[in-house]
Design a protein around this motif. Structure first.
Motif, PDB file in Angstrom:
ATOM      1  N   LEU A 123       0.825  -1.202   0.000  1.00  0.00           N
ATOM      2  CA  LEU A 123       0.000   0.000   0.000  1.00  0.00           C
ATOM      3  C   LEU A 123       0.861   1.253   0.000  1.00  0.00           C
ATOM      4  N   SER A 124       0.243   2.402  -0.251  1.00  0.00           N
ATOM      5  CA  SER A 124       0.981   3.662  -0.377  1.00  0.00           C
ATOM      6  C   SER A 124       1.760   4.020   0.886  1.00  0.00           C
ATOM      7  N   ASP A 125       1.306   3.543   2.052  1.00  0.00           N
ATOM      8  CA  ASP A 125       2.032   3.831   3.300  1.00  0.00           C
ATOM      9  C   ASP A 125       3.089   2.769   3.608  1.00  0.00           C
ATOM     10  N   GLY A 126       3.277   1.807   2.689  1.00  0.00           N
ATOM     11  CA  GLY A 126       4.278   0.758   2.872  1.00  0.00           C
ATOM     12  C   GLY A 126       3.760  -0.482   3.575  1.00  0.00           C
ATOM     13  N   SER A 127       2.546  -0.437   4.087  1.00  0.00           N
ATOM     14  CA  SER A 127       1.985  -1.611   4.764  1.00  0.00           C
ATOM     15  C   SER A 127       1.490  -2.613   3.720  1.00  0.00           C
ATOM     16  N   LEU A 128       1.195  -3.824   4.173  1.00  0.00           N
ATOM     17  CA  LEU A 128       0.731  -4.877   3.280  1.00  0.00           C
ATOM     18  C   LEU A 128      -0.783  -5.022   3.349  1.00  0.00           C
ATOM     19  N   GLY A 129      -1.395  -5.131   2.190  1.00  0.00           N
ATOM     20  CA  GLY A 129      -2.827  -5.343   2.115  1.00  0.00           C
ATOM     21  C   GLY A 129      -3.159  -6.814   2.329  1.00  0.00           C
ATOM     22  N   PRO A 130      -4.427  -7.193   2.157  1.00  0.00           N
ATOM     23  CA  PRO A 130      -4.843  -8.584   2.362  1.00  0.00           C
ATOM     24  C   PRO A 130      -4.290  -9.499   1.277  1.00  0.00           C
ATOM     25  N   TRP A 131      -4.275 -10.806   1.571  1.00  0.00           N
ATOM     26  CA  TRP A 131      -3.846 -11.796   0.589  1.00  0.00           C
ATOM     27  C   TRP A 131      -4.857 -11.851  -0.545  1.00  0.00           C
ATOM     28  N   ARG A 132      -4.365 -11.988  -1.783  1.00  0.00           N
ATOM     29  CA  ARG A 132      -5.252 -12.080  -2.944  1.00  0.00           C
ATOM     30  C   ARG A 132      -4.540 -12.740  -4.110  1.00  0.00           C
ATOM     31  N   ASP A 133      -5.281 -13.018  -5.172  1.00  0.00           N
ATOM     32  CA  ASP A 133      -4.683 -13.523  -6.403  1.00  0.00           C
ATOM     33  C   ASP A 133      -5.081 -12.677  -7.610  1.00  0.00           C
ATOM     34  N   THR A 134      -5.875 -11.646  -7.361  1.00  0.00           N
ATOM     35  CA  THR A 134      -6.336 -10.759  -8.422  1.00  0.00           C
ATOM     36  C   THR A 134      -6.319  -9.322  -7.921  1.00  0.00           C
ATOM     37  N   VAL A 135      -5.939  -8.387  -8.808  1.00  0.00           N
ATOM     38  CA  VAL A 135      -5.952  -6.971  -8.455  1.00  0.00           C
ATOM     39  C   VAL A 135      -6.382  -6.168  -9.682  1.00  0.00           C
ATOM     40  N   LEU A 136      -7.185  -5.136  -9.458  1.00  0.00           N
ATOM     41  CA  LEU A 136      -7.569  -4.234 -10.538  1.00  0.00           C
ATOM     42  C   LEU A 136      -6.416  -3.281 -10.832  1.00  0.00           C
ATOM     43  N   VAL A 137      -6.091  -3.150 -12.108  1.00  0.00           N
ATOM     44  CA  VAL A 137      -5.030  -2.241 -12.545  1.00  0.00           C
ATOM     45  C   VAL A 137      -5.581  -1.444 -13.719  1.00  0.00           C
ATOM     46  N   GLU A 138      -5.703  -0.141 -13.551  1.00  0.00           N
ATOM     47  CA  GLU A 138      -6.209   0.717 -14.617  1.00  0.00           C
ATOM     48  C   GLU A 138      -5.119   0.972 -15.658  1.00  0.00           C
ATOM     49  N   ARG A 139      -5.512   1.412 -16.836  1.00  0.00           N
ATOM     50  CA  ARG A 139      -4.569   1.728 -17.903  1.00  0.00           C
ATOM     51  C   ARG A 139      -3.536   2.743 -17.406  1.00  0.00           C
ATOM     52  N   GLY A 140      -2.259   2.448 -17.630  1.00  0.00           N
ATOM     53  CA  GLY A 140      -1.180   3.341 -17.233  1.00  0.00           C
ATOM     54  C   GLY A 140      -0.812   3.275 -15.758  1.00  0.00           C
ATOM     55  N   GLU A 141      -1.487   2.441 -15.008  1.00  0.00           N
ATOM     56  CA  GLU A 141      -1.259   2.317 -13.567  1.00  0.00           C
ATOM     57  C   GLU A 141      -0.326   1.140 -13.289  1.00  0.00           C
ATOM     58  N   THR A 142       0.428   1.230 -12.225  1.00  0.00           N
ATOM     59  CA  THR A 142       1.251   0.111 -11.772  1.00  0.00           C
ATOM     60  C   THR A 142       0.881  -0.205 -10.330  1.00  0.00           C
ATOM     61  N   ARG A 143       1.129  -1.422  -9.943  1.00  0.00           N
ATOM     62  CA  ARG A 143       0.923  -1.867  -8.566  1.00  0.00           C
ATOM     63  C   ARG A 143       2.163  -2.606  -8.120  1.00  0.00           C
ATOM     64  N   GLU A 144       2.514  -2.473  -6.856  1.00  0.00           N
ATOM     65  CA  GLU A 144       3.640  -3.207  -6.295  1.00  0.00           C
ATOM     66  C   GLU A 144       3.079  -4.292  -5.394  1.00  0.00           C
ATOM     67  N   ILE A 145       3.618  -5.510  -5.540  1.00  0.00           N
ATOM     68  CA  ILE A 145       3.134  -6.635  -4.743  1.00  0.00           C
ATOM     69  C   ILE A 145       4.296  -7.309  -4.024  1.00  0.00           C
ATOM     70  N   ALA A 146       3.948  -8.038  -2.975  1.00  0.00           N
ATOM     71  CA  ALA A 146       4.907  -8.880  -2.252  1.00  0.00           C
ATOM     72  C   ALA A 146       4.378 -10.303  -2.330  1.00  0.00           C
ATOM     73  N   ARG A 147       5.247 -11.236  -2.718  1.00  0.00           N
ATOM     74  CA  ARG A 147       4.828 -12.635  -2.798  1.00  0.00           C
ATOM     75  C   ARG A 147       6.027 -13.536  -2.555  1.00  0.00           C
TER      76      ARG A 147
END
Length: 65
Positions: free
Chosen positions: A12-36
């Motif tokens: 997340l933007s504050d550096g904390s970790l969100g819930p466990w998942r296998d799918t995430v919405l990503v809008e055009r031109g957007e990036t997401r950072e994940i930990a796995r």
């Protein structure tokens, strides 16, 4: 985007970790950072859940050895 073979947590933007998942919405031109943890060997698919997007190229394979 849907990740096969592994689950992940969004960083997340504050550096904390969100819930466990296998799918995430990503809008055009957007990036997401994940930990796995990639502890499930094999060839795995990463793709958009919208089939017309996947068929037009929003799909890739990744390998865990």
């Amino acid at each position: 985007m849907h990740l096969h073979g592994h689950n992940f947590r969004l960083i997340l933007s504050d550096g904390s970790l969100g819930p466990w998942r296998d799918t995430v919405l990503v809008e055009r031109g957007e990036t997401r950072e994940i930990a796995r943890v990639t502890d499930n060997p094999g060839n795995w698919l990463l793709h958009c859940r919208m089939l017309d997007h996947a068929m037009s190229g929003k799909m890739s394979w990744y390998r865990v050895t």
